[in-house]
Motif scaffolding. Structure first.
Motif, PDB file in Angstrom:
ATOM      1  N   ASN A  24       0.824  -1.209   0.000  1.00 42.18           N
ATOM      2  CA  ASN A  24       0.000   0.000   0.000  1.00 42.18           C
ATOM      3  C   ASN A  24       0.856   1.257   0.000  1.00 42.18           C
ATOM      4  O   ASN A  24       0.545   2.243  -0.665  1.00 42.18           O
ATOM      5  CB  ASN A  24      -0.938   0.011   1.202  1.00 42.18           C
ATOM      6  CG  ASN A  24      -2.128  -0.896   1.011  1.00 42.18           C
ATOM      7  OD1 ASN A  24      -2.495  -1.244  -0.103  1.00 42.18           O
ATOM      8  ND2 ASN A  24      -2.732  -1.305   2.113  1.00 42.18           N
ATOM      9  N   LYS A  28      -8.116   4.444  -3.220  1.00 45.34           N
ATOM     10  CA  LYS A  28      -8.316   3.931  -4.583  1.00 45.34           C
ATOM     11  C   LYS A  28      -8.773   2.477  -4.497  1.00 45.34           C
ATOM     12  O   LYS A  28      -8.592   1.816  -3.470  1.00 45.34           O
ATOM     13  CB  LYS A  28      -7.007   4.018  -5.371  1.00 45.34           C
ATOM     14  CG  LYS A  28      -6.502   5.439  -5.526  1.00 45.34           C
ATOM     15  CD  LYS A  28      -5.176   5.446  -6.248  1.00 45.34           C
ATOM     16  CE  LYS A  28      -4.583   6.848  -6.260  1.00 45.34           C
ATOM     17  NZ  LYS A  28      -3.206   6.855  -6.753  1.00 45.34           N
ATOM     18  N   PRO A  29      -9.342   1.958  -5.574  1.00 44.68           N
ATOM     19  CA  PRO A  29      -9.804   0.556  -5.557  1.00 44.68           C
ATOM     20  C   PRO A  29      -8.675  -0.461  -5.387  1.00 44.68           C
ATOM     21  O   PRO A  29      -8.926  -1.606  -5.021  1.00 44.68           O
ATOM     22  CB  PRO A  29     -10.460   0.371  -6.925  1.00 44.68           C
ATOM     23  CG  PRO A  29     -10.679   1.726  -7.471  1.00 44.68           C
ATOM     24  CD  PRO A  29      -9.722   2.647  -6.793  1.00 44.68           C
ATOM     25  N   THR A  30      -7.447  -0.058  -5.622  1.00 45.67           N
ATOM     26  CA  THR A  30      -6.324  -0.991  -5.498  1.00 45.67           C
ATOM     27  C   THR A  30      -5.791  -1.098  -4.072  1.00 45.67           C
ATOM     28  O   THR A  30      -4.886  -1.886  -3.818  1.00 45.67           O
ATOM     29  CB  THR A  30      -5.169  -0.545  -6.425  1.00 45.67           C
ATOM     30  OG1 THR A  30      -4.839   0.804  -6.131  1.00 45.67           O
ATOM     31  CG2 THR A  30      -5.554  -0.694  -7.873  1.00 45.67           C
ATOM     32  N   TRP A  31      -6.339  -0.331  -3.156  1.00 44.43           N
ATOM     33  CA  TRP A  31      -5.916  -0.365  -1.752  1.00 44.43           C
ATOM     34  C   TRP A  31      -6.207  -1.748  -1.176  1.00 44.43           C
ATOM     35  O   TRP A  31      -7.302  -2.277  -1.297  1.00 44.43           O
ATOM     36  CB  TRP A  31      -6.665   0.701  -0.962  1.00 44.43           C
ATOM     37  CG  TRP A  31      -6.353   0.723   0.503  1.00 44.43           C
ATOM     38  CD1 TRP A  31      -7.098   0.173   1.506  1.00 44.43           C
ATOM     39  CD2 TRP A  31      -5.224   1.317   1.136  1.00 44.43           C
ATOM     40  NE1 TRP A  31      -6.508   0.403   2.720  1.00 44.43           N
ATOM     41  CE2 TRP A  31      -5.343   1.106   2.521  1.00 44.43           C
ATOM     42  CE3 TRP A  31      -4.128   2.020   0.673  1.00 44.43           C
ATOM     43  CZ2 TRP A  31      -4.423   1.553   3.436  1.00 44.43           C
ATOM     44  CZ3 TRP A  31      -3.199   2.474   1.585  1.00 44.43           C
ATOM     45  CH2 TRP A  31      -3.352   2.239   2.947  1.00 44.43           C
ATOM     46  N   HIS A  86      -2.810  -4.114  -9.582  1.00 44.26           N
ATOM     47  CA  HIS A  86      -1.863  -3.028  -9.846  1.00 44.26           C
ATOM     48  C   HIS A  86      -1.166  -3.243 -11.187  1.00 44.26           C
ATOM     49  O   HIS A  86      -1.004  -2.291 -11.972  1.00 44.26           O
ATOM     50  CB  HIS A  86      -0.808  -2.928  -8.743  1.00 44.26           C
ATOM     51  CG  HIS A  86      -1.305  -2.287  -7.496  1.00 44.26           C
ATOM     52  ND1 HIS A  86      -1.546  -0.937  -7.404  1.00 44.26           N
ATOM     53  CD2 HIS A  86      -1.605  -2.801  -6.280  1.00 44.26           C
ATOM     54  CE1 HIS A  86      -1.980  -0.647  -6.188  1.00 44.26           C
ATOM     55  NE2 HIS A  86      -2.019  -1.763  -5.484  1.00 44.26           N
ATOM     56  N   SER A 100      -1.887   3.926  -2.822  1.00 43.55           N
ATOM     57  CA  SER A 100      -3.238   3.714  -3.346  1.00 43.55           C
ATOM     58  C   SER A 100      -4.350   3.972  -2.334  1.00 43.55           C
ATOM     59  O   SER A 100      -5.454   3.502  -2.508  1.00 43.55           O
ATOM     60  CB  SER A 100      -3.350   2.283  -3.880  1.00 43.55           C
ATOM     61  OG  SER A 100      -3.059   1.349  -2.875  1.00 43.55           O
ATOM     62  N   ARG A 101      -4.056   4.729  -1.294  1.00 47.58           N
ATOM     63  CA  ARG A 101      -5.084   5.024  -0.281  1.00 47.58           C
ATOM     64  C   ARG A 101      -6.266   5.725  -0.950  1.00 47.58           C
ATOM     65  O   ARG A 101      -6.100   6.652  -1.711  1.00 47.58           O
ATOM     66  CB  ARG A 101      -4.538   5.897   0.822  1.00 47.58           C
ATOM     67  CG  ARG A 101      -5.587   6.117   1.931  1.00 47.58           C
ATOM     68  CD  ARG A 101      -5.054   6.861   3.095  1.00 47.58           C
ATOM     69  NE  ARG A 101      -4.857   6.278   4.377  1.00 47.58           N
ATOM     70  CZ  ARG A 101      -5.460   5.268   4.968  1.00 47.58           C
ATOM     71  NH1 ARG A 101      -6.332   4.588   4.308  1.00 47.58           N
ATOM     72  NH2 ARG A 101      -5.195   4.893   6.183  1.00 47.58           N
TER      73      ARG A 101
END
Length: 167
Positions: free
Chosen positions: A128, A136-139, A160, A133-134
């Motif tokens: 993280n 975001k959907p990738t978090w 990612h 990616s805070r």
């Protein structure tokens, strides 16, 4: 004079490892989460440990805040000890088992599970941080990391990589 002129038989020195910038997730090979799941089942959990070990090495190459080799070695060592203990318990006649052996096997299993969970969270936190990616959907979230650790982390790494490849 240079090194070759001094001794023509000396091998040239060169940096052979490709240097990656911090946050460059191209160091991770894309491997589907379903394959990780299938191999983990086929190998009775061994592939999950291999996945964490190999991906930790990749993650450590692109971050300043590395996961310690000592911690990784301890987690793998306790995992192996737990596996050996479980195999020995399975091969031993039930009437010959002592309470101490059962207790040691249980404690090794518990310690192995805890270390693997801590390792998954260490990996998650660094992933993280590296990907920033805070929000975001990738978090990678804590709840799914707790329940699906290696599989969820594999999914997030692939997510990612897919976003990066689509740019």
């Amino acid at each position: 004079m240079n090194q070759v002129a001094d001794n023509p038989y000396v091998a040239p020195e060169a940096e052979l490892e490709v240097q990656h910038e911090a946050g460059d997730l191209s160091v991770f090979p894309r491997f589907t989460t379903w394959a990780v799941f299938g191999l983990t089942i086929i190998t009775l959990g061994i592939y999950a440990v291999y996945w964490m070990y190999s991906r930790t090495r990749h993650l450590n190459s692109i971050t300043e805040d590395r996961i310690s080799n000592g911690f990784v070695g301890a987690a793998v060592g306790v995992y192996i000890a737990s596996g050996v203990s479980s195999i020995m318990m399975g091969l031993t006649d039930a009437s010959a088992l002592s309470g101490t052996m059962v207790l040691i096997d249980g404690l090794l299993g518990l310690a192995s599970w805890i270390l693997m969970l801590v390792w998954a969270f260490k990996f998650r936190n660094r992933l993280n941080r590296v990907t920033d990616s805070r929000g975001k959907p990738t978090w990678a979230g804590p709840i799914l990391t707790f329940f699906f650790s290696v599989f969820y982390l594999s999914y997030k790494v692939n997510q990612h990589l897919d976003i990066r490849a689509s740019r």
